[in-house]
Scaffold this motif. Structure first.
Motif, PDB file in Angstrom:
ATOM      1  N   ASP A  10      39.752  49.866  31.103  1.00  0.00           N
ATOM      2  CA  ASP A  10      40.042  48.725  31.412  1.00  0.00           C
ATOM      3  C   ASP A  10      40.267  47.713  30.094  1.00  0.00           C
ATOM      4  O   ASP A  10      41.391  46.942  30.308  1.00  0.00           O
ATOM      5  N   LEU A  11      39.247  47.816  29.215  1.00  0.00           N
ATOM      6  CA  LEU A  11      39.631  46.850  28.270  1.00  0.00           C
ATOM      7  C   LEU A  11      40.202  47.133  27.325  1.00  0.00           C
ATOM      8  O   LEU A  11      41.406  46.451  26.674  1.00  0.00           O
ATOM      9  N   THR A  12      40.834  48.411  26.968  1.00  0.00           N
ATOM     10  CA  THR A  12      41.906  48.797  26.011  1.00  0.00           C
ATOM     11  C   THR A  12      43.377  48.478  26.864  1.00  0.00           C
ATOM     12  O   THR A  12      44.026  48.033  26.251  1.00  0.00           O
ATOM     13  N   GLN A  16      46.292  46.415  25.209  1.00  0.00           N
ATOM     14  CA  GLN A  16      47.699  46.826  25.326  1.00  0.00           C
ATOM     15  C   GLN A  16      48.626  45.998  25.900  1.00  0.00           C
ATOM     16  O   GLN A  16      49.942  45.776  25.465  1.00  0.00           O
ATOM     17  N   GLU A  17      48.203  45.385  27.131  1.00  0.00           N
ATOM     18  CA  GLU A  17      49.338  44.566  27.549  1.00  0.00           C
ATOM     19  C   GLU A  17      49.523  43.139  26.988  1.00  0.00           C
ATOM     20  O   GLU A  17      50.621  42.663  27.002  1.00  0.00           O
ATOM     21  N   VAL A  18      48.397  42.781  26.127  1.00  0.00           N
ATOM     22  CA  VAL A  18      48.611  41.512  25.552  1.00  0.00           C
ATOM     23  C   VAL A  18      49.453  41.702  24.229  1.00  0.00           C
ATOM     24  O   VAL A  18      50.415  41.112  23.986  1.00  0.00           O
ATOM     25  N   ASN A  56      56.558  35.718  31.763  1.00  0.00           N
ATOM     26  CA  ASN A  56      55.644  34.840  32.749  1.00  0.00           C
ATOM     27  C   ASN A  56      54.877  35.750  33.617  1.00  0.00           C
ATOM     28  O   ASN A  56      53.505  35.628  34.056  1.00  0.00           O
ATOM     29  N   SER A  57      55.600  36.787  34.090  1.00  0.00           N
ATOM     30  CA  SER A  57      54.952  37.638  35.091  1.00  0.00           C
ATOM     31  C   SER A  57      53.884  38.531  34.409  1.00  0.00           C
ATOM     32  O   SER A  57      52.700  38.927  34.912  1.00  0.00           O
ATOM     33  N   MET A  58      54.170  38.702  32.876  1.00  0.00           N
ATOM     34  CA  MET A  58      53.170  39.634  32.196  1.00  0.00           C
ATOM     35  C   MET A  58      51.787  38.856  32.099  1.00  0.00           C
ATOM     36  O   MET A  58      50.736  39.359  32.164  1.00  0.00           O
ATOM     37  N   GLU A  59      51.909  37.469  31.908  1.00  0.00           N
ATOM     38  CA  GLU A  59      50.747  36.716  31.824  1.00  0.00           C
ATOM     39  C   GLU A  59      49.950  36.825  33.122  1.00  0.00           C
ATOM     40  O   GLU A  59      48.603  36.990  33.047  1.00  0.00           O
ATOM     41  N   LEU A  60      50.612  36.774  34.235  1.00  0.00           N
ATOM     42  CA  LEU A  60      49.975  36.975  35.462  1.00  0.00           C
ATOM     43  C   LEU A  60      49.093  38.293  35.689  1.00  0.00           C
ATOM     44  O   LEU A  60      48.163  38.273  36.175  1.00  0.00           O
ATOM     45  N   LYS A  61      49.859  39.198  35.242  1.00  0.00           N
ATOM     46  CA  LYS A  61      49.478  40.598  35.355  1.00  0.00           C
ATOM     47  C   LYS A  61      48.178  40.750  34.451  1.00  0.00           C
ATOM     48  O   LYS A  61      46.959  41.367  34.903  1.00  0.00           O
ATOM     49  N   ILE A  62      48.275  40.164  33.173  1.00  0.00           N
ATOM     50  CA  ILE A  62      47.081  40.042  32.410  1.00  0.00           C
ATOM     51  C   ILE A  62      45.833  39.455  32.955  1.00  0.00           C
ATOM     52  O   ILE A  62      44.662  39.774  32.930  1.00  0.00           O
ATOM     53  N   MET A  63      46.209  38.072  33.879  1.00  0.00           N
ATOM     54  CA  MET A  63      45.217  37.423  34.366  1.00  0.00           C
ATOM     55  C   MET A  63      44.551  38.459  35.610  1.00  0.00           C
ATOM     56  O   MET A  63      43.297  38.238  35.573  1.00  0.00           O
TER      57      MET A  63
END
Lengths: 218, 271
Positions: A10-12, A16-18, A56-63
């Motif tokens: 999960d942490l990795t 990776q997403e960021v 923008n949707s990547m931010e929401l996915k990371i959230m």
């Protein structure tokens, strides 16, 4: 370690997403600088606007991913900071994506006779901002605080270039067409300076993730 | 680079704010052996009064042994040998002229599994005071009401004081045991995993109770529940293999512990 394999995953995944989001933002910023250079940039600007939706949707996915990790794994100390920092960095990156859109839109409003000298100056400034961004993301990827510190010193260069650029713009005598160019170029200068500021935020979050300290790199 | 918020000074790092409060316990160089097994090694710890100290660590690290040493319960085991010093309110508890009975009236204990006596709720609470010679019905009634109120179980039991304590739920039984402990007016309450046999709601009730009780009592709690230690304690000591790896303010331990072993343990990577 092995004991908490899914936790590590999960942490990795968050990191990776960021990092992936960072690559999109860098591309958007580079494209917006290209839009600044070329005259007919409508389709380029449209692409940048469309790509920003992905950012923008990547931010929401990371959230969502960070929320789930916190809820399921109950991280503490460094692990918790990794989650919080992913959230904060995603927030900054999202704003930086918006800045790329602003630069592209501002560039679309410039006249065909825009001053090459001025756009070159802005591009120089943006090159430093890009270096800062690379340093910040490298610091994040490798937990390398030296890179984070370099961001701070580069930001001083951006600030001084921005200052002299704006002063030069305001001293010009202008007709109506030039006035629109001066206005847009000044805005773009400001956007690039803001992009660099967000980059120092990214570097500050890296420092916080690594050692839990709040450092003002700005 | 400049710090946004000033870091705590080095002196502040060692739970200094609490050290200024009078000490309930001052443990110095405590060693304990079960026959040849050196179970506690050079333990030194200051426990300020009216605070909650959490003891965490994997099974077999010595944390239960440690709190049982604080009221000299460990010496009931004939193979136990100890040396070093534990001062309770500045008095050496291992001194020859120190009364262990006095110590145990001042230091109450709550265990993992609720262990009420097979008697009525009322008799459970009055058991200790009666042993200490209190016979007056009115005084005993007052003790029962006061103790049950302090243990946050009065409302649930006031109409059934004569009923057998075994009729209570696990969580209620544990709060009754806390009330029984409070009835002898202790100074310190030792809790050895007091919620590990309880459901989540009963657990939270005990945690709330601990927060209330620390206004009047000093509490030392052994827990396997990391979040519990983080929620309810002022300082946390991490024990590993009979030594204290780290003892600091709980906020510090759970945000940026000094030692890697501590971080690995609290983040569930071993233990």
């Amino acid at each position: 370690m092995g004991v908490r394999k899914s936790y590590e995953q999960d942490l990795t995944y968050l990191k990776q997403e960021v990092l992936a989001m960072g690559k999109y933002v860098k591309y958007a910023f580079e494209q917006s600088l290209l839009a600044l250079k070329i005259n007919d940039n409508q389709s380029l600007t449209q692409n940048i606007v469309a790509d920003d939706k992905n950012i923008n949707s990547m931010e929401l996915k990371i959230m969502d991913a960070a929320m789930l990790t916190i809820a399921k794994q109950q991280p503490v100390a460094t692990d918790l900071r990794r989650c919080i920092v992913a959230l904060k960095m995603a927030g900054d990156l999202e704003r930086m994506g918006d800045i790329a859109v602003d630069i592209a839109k501002g560039s679309a409003r410039l006249s065909e006779n825009r001053s090459r000298n001025d756009t070159d100056q802005l591009t120089d400034m943006a090159e430093i901002a890009k270096q800062m961004f690379d340093q910040a993301m490298e610091a994040y990827e490798n937990q390398e605080l030296m890179h984070a510190q370099r961001v701070a010193s580069l930001d001083d260069h951006v600030d001084s270039k921005y200052k002299s650029f704006i002063q030069k713009q305001l001293r010009q005598k202008a007709d109506e067409v030039l006035l629109e160019d001066i206005t847009q170029l000044s805005f773009i200068g400001r956007y690039i300076e803001r992009f660099a500021d967000h980059t120092t935020n990214l570097a500050e979050w890296v420092v916080y993730e690594v050692n839990g300290q709040h450092f003002d790199l700005n | 680079m400049q710090t946004k918020h000033e870091n705590r000074s080095v002196e502040d790092n060692s739970i200094n704010a609490e050290e200024k409060a009078p000490l309930a316990y001052n443990v110095e160089q405590l060693n304990l052996w079960y026959a040849d097994n050196h179970a506690l090694q050079d333990i030194s710890m200051k426990i300020p009064e009216k605070s909650v100290t959490a003891i965490i660590g994997p099974s077999g690290c010595g944390k239960s042994t440690f709190i049982k040493t604080l009221n000299r319960m460990t010496e009931m085991n004939p193979i136990v040998k100890t040396n070093g010093s534990i001062k309770y309110r500045e008095n050496e508890i291992f001194a020859k002229n120190f009364s262990v009975e006095y110590l145990r009236t001042k230091v109450g204990m709550v265990f993992q599994n609720p262990n009420p006596f097979p008697k009525s709720i009322y008799d459970n609470v009055t058991y200790g005071p009666k042993i200490h010679g209190i016979k007056d019905k009115k005084t005993l009634d007052e003790i029962v009401e006061r103790s049950l109120k302090k243990a946050a179980i009065w409302d649930e039991t006031k109409d059934r004081l004569k009923e057998n304590a075994f009729g209570l739920s696990g969580g209620q039984q544990q709060r009754l045991c806390i009330a029984r402990c409070l009835a002898i007016e202790p100074d310190i309450i030792l809790m050895d995993e007091p919620t590990s046999a309880l459901d989540p709601i009963s657990t939270l009730k005990i945690e709330e109770l601990v927060q209330e009780l620390k206004k009047d009592y000093t509490i030392v709690i052994v827990t396997h529940n990391m979040q519990q230690a983080a929620r309810i304690s002022d300082s946390t000591a991490f024990f590993l293999n009979g030594v204290i790896v780290e003892h600091d303010q709980t906020d510090k331990i759970f945000s940026s512990p000094e030692k890697k072993e501590t971080e690995d343990y609290i983040s569930g990577r071993f233990g």
